[in-house]
Design an enzyme around this catalytic site. Sequence first.
Site, PDB file in Angstrom:
ATOM      1  N   HIS A 122       0.951  -1.478  -0.009  1.00 55.68           N
ATOM      2  CA  HIS A 122       0.090   0.170   0.046  1.00 55.68           C
ATOM      3  C   HIS A 122       0.819   1.230  -0.091  1.00 55.68           C
ATOM      4  CE1 HIS A 122      -3.562  -2.180   0.535  1.00 55.68           C
ATOM      5  NE2 HIS A 122      -3.299  -2.723   1.482  1.00 55.68           N
ATOM      6  N   ASP A 245      -4.205 -12.680   3.668  1.00 50.03           N
ATOM      7  CA  ASP A 245      -5.633 -12.476   4.206  1.00 50.03           C
ATOM      8  C   ASP A 245      -6.765 -12.720   3.202  1.00 50.03           C
ATOM      9  OD1 ASP A 245      -4.564 -10.545   2.515  1.00 50.03           O
ATOM     10  OD2 ASP A 245      -4.568  -8.956   3.741  1.00 50.03           O
TER      11      ASP A 245
HETATM   12 ZN   LIG Z   1      -3.920  -7.031   3.019  1.00 53.41          ZN
END
Ligand SMILES: [Zn+2]
Length: 306
Positions: A122, A245
């Site tokens: 990110h 995830d």
């Molecule tokens: Zn993630």
Amino acid sequence: MKKVGFIYDDIFLSHEMPSGHPESAERLLAIVKALKQSEIWDKLSHIRPRKADRKDILAVHSGSYFEKVMKFTGYFDPDTFISIHSIEAALYASGAIIEAVEGCRTGKIERAFCAVRPPGHHAEANRAMGFCIFNNVAVGARYAQKSGFRRVFIIDFDVHHGNGTQHIFEEDDTVFYFSTHQYPHYPGTGHDTERGKGKGSGYTYNIPMHYGSGDKDYFHAYQDILPGLVENFGTDIVLVSAGYDLHAADPLAGLRVTNEGIKNIVRGILSSKSNIPCIFCLEGGYNLTALSESVRITLKELLGFE
Ligand SMILES: [Zn+2]
């Protein structure tokens, strides 16, 4: 069996988070514990990361961001906490990929798994975001190019879209970015119409997955679509943003990928071009049992261990 490097150091535990934060040091402790109890630990080449230097980071991030973050402590955004030891850990996290690239270049290893934190995908060129400080895979990609791996293919299977990585390379025709992720979901990017810009047009490929998607959807993406893209790009090295995830048991997302699904994703990635270097780098994954078992499955596939 393939020569597989496991790049890890306890320095990654020193990146401390406020209590209750999902991106905790326990994640790496769980992975290492599970691997030590498995048949795999002794078959890996255990390698310490190097520390990325300013020049390595500036190949991706702006000088002004680098200076700012070096002095920063506290919350950079509502999710991203920077503690006193975080920058040191972050420099080693990026340096882990560099060390893995070096290992592959010199023939010491053929494949690698970098068990690092903080994660990276990110992080934008000019800001920390979503638990990420430096974009580890992007730093590794630029280093790989400097080392002679000219065409870099990045695969990102974290359940969240790697906005930072996409933006860093979206105008570049020498780095391909392929991502599967839950959509709509954090961080909001990754629609399938985002295909790169300018010279980089056609070198970004997003496959958004709806809430509840599972093994069948991922099998299609990784076994039917991905191998042709890797082949056609003339790939010299594959870097993987490995976020676990996407697992059905993960508390931060809503997909239904099982252990079997993870195995097939890794197989799809490795089937693309089995003789080129392939480096996995840990991103997310917040259910400790699912995370450690997924990493064990990944390493078993990387080793080619039956
Ligand atoms: Zn993630």
